[in-house]
Design a protein around this motif. Structure first.
Motif, PDB file in Angstrom:
ATOM      1  N   GLY A  21       0.788  -1.223   0.000  1.00 24.13           N
ATOM      2  CA  GLY A  21       0.000   0.000   0.000  1.00 24.13           C
ATOM      3  C   GLY A  21       0.821   1.275   0.000  1.00 24.13           C
ATOM      4  O   GLY A  21       0.281   2.365   0.241  1.00 24.13           O
ATOM      5  N   LYS A  22       2.120   1.160  -0.282  1.00 20.54           N
ATOM      6  CA  LYS A  22       3.002   2.320  -0.327  1.00 20.54           C
ATOM      7  C   LYS A  22       3.036   2.925  -1.727  1.00 20.54           C
ATOM      8  O   LYS A  22       2.491   2.370  -2.676  1.00 20.54           O
ATOM      9  CB  LYS A  22       4.417   1.922   0.107  1.00 20.54           C
ATOM     10  N   LEU A  23       3.724   4.064  -1.849  1.00 23.29           N
ATOM     11  CA  LEU A  23       3.859   4.760  -3.126  1.00 23.29           C
ATOM     12  C   LEU A  23       5.297   4.699  -3.616  1.00 23.29           C
ATOM     13  O   LEU A  23       6.238   4.887  -2.837  1.00 23.29           O
ATOM     14  CB  LEU A  23       3.461   6.235  -2.986  1.00 23.29           C
ATOM     15  N   ALA A  24       5.461   4.473  -4.912  1.00 22.21           N
ATOM     16  CA  ALA A  24       6.796   4.448  -5.509  1.00 22.21           C
ATOM     17  C   ALA A  24       6.753   5.145  -6.859  1.00 22.21           C
ATOM     18  O   ALA A  24       5.878   4.852  -7.682  1.00 22.21           O
ATOM     19  CB  ALA A  24       7.296   3.013  -5.667  1.00 22.21           C
ATOM     20  N   ALA A  25       7.687   6.055  -7.088  1.00 21.89           N
ATOM     21  CA  ALA A  25       7.821   6.689  -8.397  1.00 21.89           C
ATOM     22  C   ALA A  25       8.623   5.759  -9.296  1.00 21.89           C
ATOM     23  O   ALA A  25       9.636   5.186  -8.876  1.00 21.89           O
ATOM     24  CB  ALA A  25       8.506   8.035  -8.273  1.00 21.89           C
ATOM     25  N   LEU A  26       8.155   5.607 -10.534  1.00 21.34           N
ATOM     26  CA  LEU A  26       8.769   4.663 -11.475  1.00 21.34           C
ATOM     27  C   LEU A  26       9.110   5.368 -12.776  1.00 21.34           C
ATOM     28  O   LEU A  26       8.381   6.264 -13.225  1.00 21.34           O
ATOM     29  CB  LEU A  26       7.803   3.514 -11.790  1.00 21.34           C
ATOM     30  N   PRO A  27      10.189   4.930 -13.438  1.00 17.37           N
ATOM     31  CA  PRO A  27      10.504   5.506 -14.741  1.00 17.37           C
ATOM     32  C   PRO A  27       9.639   4.885 -15.833  1.00 17.37           C
ATOM     33  O   PRO A  27       9.314   3.698 -15.798  1.00 17.37           O
ATOM     34  CB  PRO A  27      11.970   5.102 -14.941  1.00 17.37           C
ATOM     35  N   THR A  28       9.212   5.700 -16.780  1.00 19.77           N
ATOM     36  CA  THR A  28       8.643   5.197 -18.023  1.00 19.77           C
ATOM     37  C   THR A  28       9.398   5.895 -19.153  1.00 19.77           C
ATOM     38  O   THR A  28      10.269   6.732 -18.902  1.00 19.77           O
ATOM     39  CB  THR A  28       7.132   5.462 -18.158  1.00 19.77           C
ATOM     40  N   GLU A  29       9.070   5.560 -20.393  1.00 15.11           N
ATOM     41  CA  GLU A  29       9.752   6.233 -21.495  1.00 15.11           C
ATOM     42  C   GLU A  29       9.288   7.671 -21.664  1.00 15.11           C
ATOM     43  O   GLU A  29       9.988   8.494 -22.261  1.00 15.11           O
ATOM     44  CB  GLU A  29       9.553   5.447 -22.805  1.00 15.11           C
ATOM     45  N   THR A  30       8.116   8.010 -21.115  1.00 16.92           N
ATOM     46  CA  THR A  30       7.584   9.370 -21.270  1.00 16.92           C
ATOM     47  C   THR A  30       8.104  10.260 -20.141  1.00 16.92           C
ATOM     48  O   THR A  30       8.967  11.102 -20.354  1.00 16.92           O
ATOM     49  CB  THR A  30       6.054   9.346 -21.305  1.00 16.92           C
ATOM     50  N   VAL A  31       7.560  10.093 -18.937  1.00 15.24           N
ATOM     51  CA  VAL A  31       8.024  10.809 -17.740  1.00 15.24           C
ATOM     52  C   VAL A  31       7.956   9.826 -16.576  1.00 15.24           C
ATOM     53  O   VAL A  31       7.432   8.724 -16.707  1.00 15.24           O
ATOM     54  CB  VAL A  31       7.154  12.057 -17.453  1.00 15.24           C
ATOM     55  N   TYR A  32       8.507  10.225 -15.429  1.00 15.22           N
ATOM     56  CA  TYR A  32       8.372   9.389 -14.234  1.00 15.22           C
ATOM     57  C   TYR A  32       6.925   9.450 -13.743  1.00 15.22           C
ATOM     58  O   TYR A  32       6.291  10.509 -13.772  1.00 15.22           O
ATOM     59  CB  TYR A  32       9.312   9.854 -13.127  1.00 15.22           C
ATOM     60  N   GLY A  33       6.416   8.299 -13.309  1.00 17.84           N
ATOM     61  CA  GLY A  33       5.064   8.218 -12.793  1.00 17.84           C
ATOM     62  C   GLY A  33       5.064   7.901 -11.308  1.00 17.84           C
ATOM     63  O   GLY A  33       5.997   7.283 -10.796  1.00 17.84           O
ATOM     64  N   LEU A  34       4.011   8.338 -10.620  1.00 22.58           N
ATOM     65  CA  LEU A  34       3.844   8.031  -9.196  1.00 22.58           C
ATOM     66  C   LEU A  34       2.860   6.888  -9.074  1.00 22.58           C
ATOM     67  O   LEU A  34       1.662   7.056  -9.316  1.00 22.58           O
ATOM     68  CB  LEU A  34       3.349   9.259  -8.431  1.00 22.58           C
ATOM     69  N   GLY A 114      -8.588   4.875 -18.372  1.00 21.85           N
ATOM     70  CA  GLY A 114      -7.411   4.976 -19.216  1.00 21.85           C
ATOM     71  C   GLY A 114      -6.425   3.863 -18.899  1.00 21.85           C
ATOM     72  O   GLY A 114      -6.201   3.540 -17.730  1.00 21.85           O
ATOM     73  N   VAL A 115      -5.836   3.273 -19.952  1.00 24.09           N
ATOM     74  CA  VAL A 115      -4.857   2.198 -19.781  1.00 24.09           C
ATOM     75  C   VAL A 115      -3.674   2.452 -20.710  1.00 24.09           C
ATOM     76  O   VAL A 115      -3.836   2.931 -21.836  1.00 24.09           O
ATOM     77  CB  VAL A 115      -5.458   0.806 -20.055  1.00 24.09           C
ATOM     78  N   ARG A 116      -2.471   2.101 -20.219  1.00 26.68           N
ATOM     79  CA  ARG A 116      -1.267   2.232 -21.035  1.00 26.68           C
ATOM     80  C   ARG A 116      -0.269   1.169 -20.640  1.00 26.68           C
ATOM     81  O   ARG A 116      -0.154   0.825 -19.462  1.00 26.68           O
ATOM     82  CB  ARG A 116      -0.640   3.621 -20.854  1.00 26.68           C
ATOM     83  N   CYS A 117       0.473   0.673 -21.610  1.00 31.84           N
ATOM     84  CA  CYS A 117       1.587  -0.245 -21.359  1.00 31.84           C
ATOM     85  C   CYS A 117       2.874   0.528 -21.601  1.00 31.84           C
ATOM     86  O   CYS A 117       3.163   0.901 -22.756  1.00 31.84           O
ATOM     87  CB  CYS A 117       1.495  -1.457 -22.283  1.00 31.84           C
ATOM     88  N   PRO A 118       3.658   0.804 -20.561  1.00 28.22           N
ATOM     89  CA  PRO A 118       4.840   1.654 -20.711  1.00 28.22           C
ATOM     90  C   PRO A 118       6.009   0.914 -21.363  1.00 28.22           C
ATOM     91  O   PRO A 118       6.188  -0.292 -21.177  1.00 28.22           O
ATOM     92  CB  PRO A 118       5.174   2.028 -19.261  1.00 28.22           C
ATOM     93  N   ASP A 119       6.804   1.662 -22.090  1.00 33.17           N
ATOM     94  CA  ASP A 119       7.957   1.087 -22.780  1.00 33.17           C
ATOM     95  C   ASP A 119       9.228   1.347 -21.980  1.00 33.17           C
ATOM     96  O   ASP A 119      10.118   2.091 -22.398  1.00 33.17           O
ATOM     97  CB  ASP A 119       8.066   1.685 -24.186  1.00 33.17           C
ATOM     98  N   HIS A 120       9.273   0.758 -20.791  1.00 32.14           N
ATOM     99  CA  HIS A 120      10.464   0.862 -19.949  1.00 32.14           C
ATOM    100  C   HIS A 120      10.608  -0.453 -19.183  1.00 32.14           C
ATOM    101  O   HIS A 120       9.667  -0.894 -18.529  1.00 32.14           O
ATOM    102  CB  HIS A 120      10.356   2.031 -18.967  1.00 32.14           C
ATOM    103  N   PRO A 121      11.772  -1.091 -19.274  1.00 37.21           N
ATOM    104  CA  PRO A 121      11.917  -2.417 -18.649  1.00 37.21           C
ATOM    105  C   PRO A 121      11.694  -2.410 -17.145  1.00 37.21           C
ATOM    106  O   PRO A 121      11.154  -3.375 -16.596  1.00 37.21           O
ATOM    107  CB  PRO A 121      13.346  -2.834 -19.016  1.00 37.21           C
ATOM    108  N   PRO A 169      17.332   8.724 -17.129  1.00 40.94           N
ATOM    109  CA  PRO A 169      16.474   9.735 -17.755  1.00 40.94           C
ATOM    110  C   PRO A 169      15.460   9.110 -18.696  1.00 40.94           C
ATOM    111  O   PRO A 169      15.699   8.050 -19.287  1.00 40.94           O
ATOM    112  CB  PRO A 169      17.465  10.616 -18.520  1.00 40.94           C
ATOM    113  N   CYS A 170      14.316   9.756 -18.839  1.00 37.34           N
ATOM    114  CA  CYS A 170      13.261   9.265 -19.730  1.00 37.34           C
ATOM    115  C   CYS A 170      13.651   9.529 -21.182  1.00 37.34           C
ATOM    116  O   CYS A 170      14.148  10.607 -21.515  1.00 37.34           O
ATOM    117  CB  CYS A 170      11.939   9.954 -19.406  1.00 37.34           C
TER     118      CYS A 170
END
Length: 211
Positions: A21-34, A114-121, A169-170
């Motif tokens: 139930g915690k929050l983590a910021a993650l990298p995606t190819e666009t911008v970092y997401g929370l 809204g749904v998206r599949c991010p392009d970041h491993p 970097p994204c």
């Protein structure tokens, strides 16, 4: 709160935090997401609180493909599968009809999702380790620039979230294109990292609303 800075290889640790139930910021190819586990209403509420985001603004979710999208959406048109085949993983968010599987706070009480599949491993590894969609707006304070590095996330949200997974970097650096597939003709709600021309090349003529 002490915000942990995880390396890109610590995706299991990030998934464990999200599962709790915690929050983590993650990298995606666009911008970092929370990110929060989209199935946990309290965790999603914490995303709104950390960002200072108005609760009437719905959240898109990150998925690892159409099978996970099918778990939270209904009446998915064939064009969504064609677009996913062409552009997922990638900077395309598709607005589809929600099926009620997620807490109402995710779509802000609305009927679409809204749904998206991010392009970041690293982001994909976290989603797959958790096994559930992630509620994941950009990892910035509401009204501030979207972060393109872990350091930019920490500058805005350090001490307000539990962790940031540093994936470098994204590569795209602008938000995803948002395409509403619940209306006819389809409507681009936000022009982002995927061009209108690319979308039209898959859908064919006459499928998109004229601009």
């Amino acid at each position: 709160m002490n915000t942990q800075r995880l390396t890109r290889g610590e995706f299991e640790e990030a998934a464990a935090l999200l599962r709790a139930g915690k929050l983590a910021a993650l990298p995606t190819e666009t911008v970092y997401g929370l990110a929060a586990d989209a199935t946990q209403a309290r965790a999603v509420q914490a995303v709104y609180d950390a960002k200072g985001r108005p609760e009437q603004k719905p959240l898109s979710v990150l998925v690892d493909g159409m099978k996970m999208a099918e778990a939270v959406c209904r009446d998915i048109p064939g064009d969504a599968y064609r677009l996913a085949d062409a552009f997922w993983p990638g900077p395309l968010t598709m607005i589809l009809w929600g099926n009620g599987a997620l807490p109402p706070i995710v779509p802000a009480g609305g009927a679409t999702q809204g749904v998206r599949c991010p392009d970041h491993p690293a982001a994909l590894a976290v989603i797959r380790a958790l096994g559930r969609p992630l509620a994941c707006p950009s990892a910035n304070l509401s009204g501030w620039p979207s972060p393109k590095s872990a350091q930019e996330v920490l500058a805005q949200l350090g001490g307000r979230i539990d962790a940031v997974l540093d994936g470098g970097p994204c590569s795209v650096g602008v938000e995803s294109t948002i395409l509403d597939l619940t209306v006819t003709p389809y409507r681009i709600l936000r022009q982002g990292g995927l061009s209108r021309e690319a979308i039209e090349s898959v859908l064919g003529p006459g499928k998109l609303e004229n601009t």
